[in-house]
Design an enzyme around this catalytic site. Structure first.
Site, PDB file in Angstrom:
ATOM      1  CE  LYS A 112      -2.704 -13.396  -0.167  1.00 34.81           C
ATOM      2  NZ  LYS A 112      -1.507 -12.246   0.508  1.00 34.81           N
ATOM      3  CD  GLU A 114       2.421 -10.160   2.280  1.00 35.47           C
ATOM      4  OE1 GLU A 114       1.114 -10.083   2.572  1.00 35.47           O
ATOM      5  OE2 GLU A 114       3.319  -9.356   2.313  1.00 35.47           O
ATOM      6  CD  GLU A 181      -1.354  -5.017  -2.093  1.00 36.58           C
ATOM      7  OE1 GLU A 181      -2.152  -4.407  -1.567  1.00 36.58           O
ATOM      8  OE2 GLU A 181      -1.367  -6.163  -1.846  1.00 36.58           O
TER       9      GLU A 181
END
Length: 263
Positions: A112, A114, A181
């Site tokens: 993952k 960002e 998020e």
């Protein structure tokens, strides 16, 4: 539990079956989570705050994520494991490939990262080299110093549109999973509906395909827990029951509720 793969998560999206995921850092909790029906786990750089006591995720290293990935894999051999790539471990596509290899060899099924559309070359290079990629959009904790704190993202129309465009561009580049998020529910709904890949939310309402919580938030161990979290242990009589309750409430769209979401 049968082995969980990307195909499993894609099928959940197609069938509109909500699924619960969680952060995991060691074999014992990973085994517990798997036994209670958690299909996918994130070895998150959140460990910098939950395990190491830092005030951000920035000090976490690739080697630390790899160590905890090995631990989680030992406890949950059939779960789908997503390993976070820590701060500045993917600043170039080449660097990302080298560090992703370490995490995949430690037992991850996916890494993952960002960020927004600037990650397109990185996503392309990783996927071309057989590394599945999850993108993380919205509030990206590694950018806390840029944001000036942990703040809801995408409230302005232009920012919401940028998030959607970034998500679609990164999917086109090869990303196979997304985490959203701390974005308004309306934004999360639009992005989830715009992508063919599964979208996992945290602080994004119950409109995403799946949910994720930091395990310490779920178990009530976090002082000043974020708005989007819930202490499931408070309602349950044991750790297994707390995890089971979380899974059930996500699947039945009973969590998150309005008080856990942003507008």
């Amino acid at each position: 539990m049968k082995p969980v793969t990307l195909s499993t998560l894609n099928r959940y999206k197609q069938e509109k079956k909500k699924f619960a995921t969680i952060t995991a850092y060691d074999a014992s909790f990973a085994r517990l989570f798997a036994n209670e029906g958690i299909p996918a786990m994130l070895i998150g750089d959140s460990l910098g705050m939950t395990l190491q006591g830092h005030d951000s995720t920035l000090p976490v290293t690739v080697e630390q994520i790899a160590y905890h990935t090995r631990c989680v894999r030992a406890g949950a051999p059939n779960a789908f494991l997503i390993a976070d790539m820590p701060f500045m471990s993917y600043s170039t596509p080449e660097q990302a490939c080298l560090n992703a290899a370490i995490l995949m060899q430690a037992g991850a099924n996916m890494v993952k990262i960002e960020g927004g559309s600037w990650l397109i070359p990185t996503v392309k290079m990783l996927t071309e080299r057989a590394v599945p990629v999850c993108i993380h959009l919205g509030l990206t904790p590694q950018s806390v110093n840029v944001f000036g704190g942990y703040k809801v993202q995408g409230r302005e129309e232009a920012a919401a549109e940028q998030l959607k465009q970034d998500a679609m561009a990164l999917e086109a580049a090869g990303a196979q999973l997304a985490v959203l998020e701390c974005v308004p529910v309306s934004v999360a709904k639009t992005i989830t509906g715009s992508l063919n890949i599964p979208v996992i939310g945290i602080g994004a309402g119950n409109v995403t395909d799946g949910q994720i919580l930091v395990m310490h938030d779920l178990l009530g161990l976090t002082p000043n827990a974020p708005k989007f979290s819930k202490n499931f242990l408070q309602e349950a009589g044991s750790l297994p029951e707390a995890v089971r309750l979380y899974v059930q409430q996500v699947e039945q769209k009973l969590f998150p509720q309005e008080q856990h979401s942003f507008n």
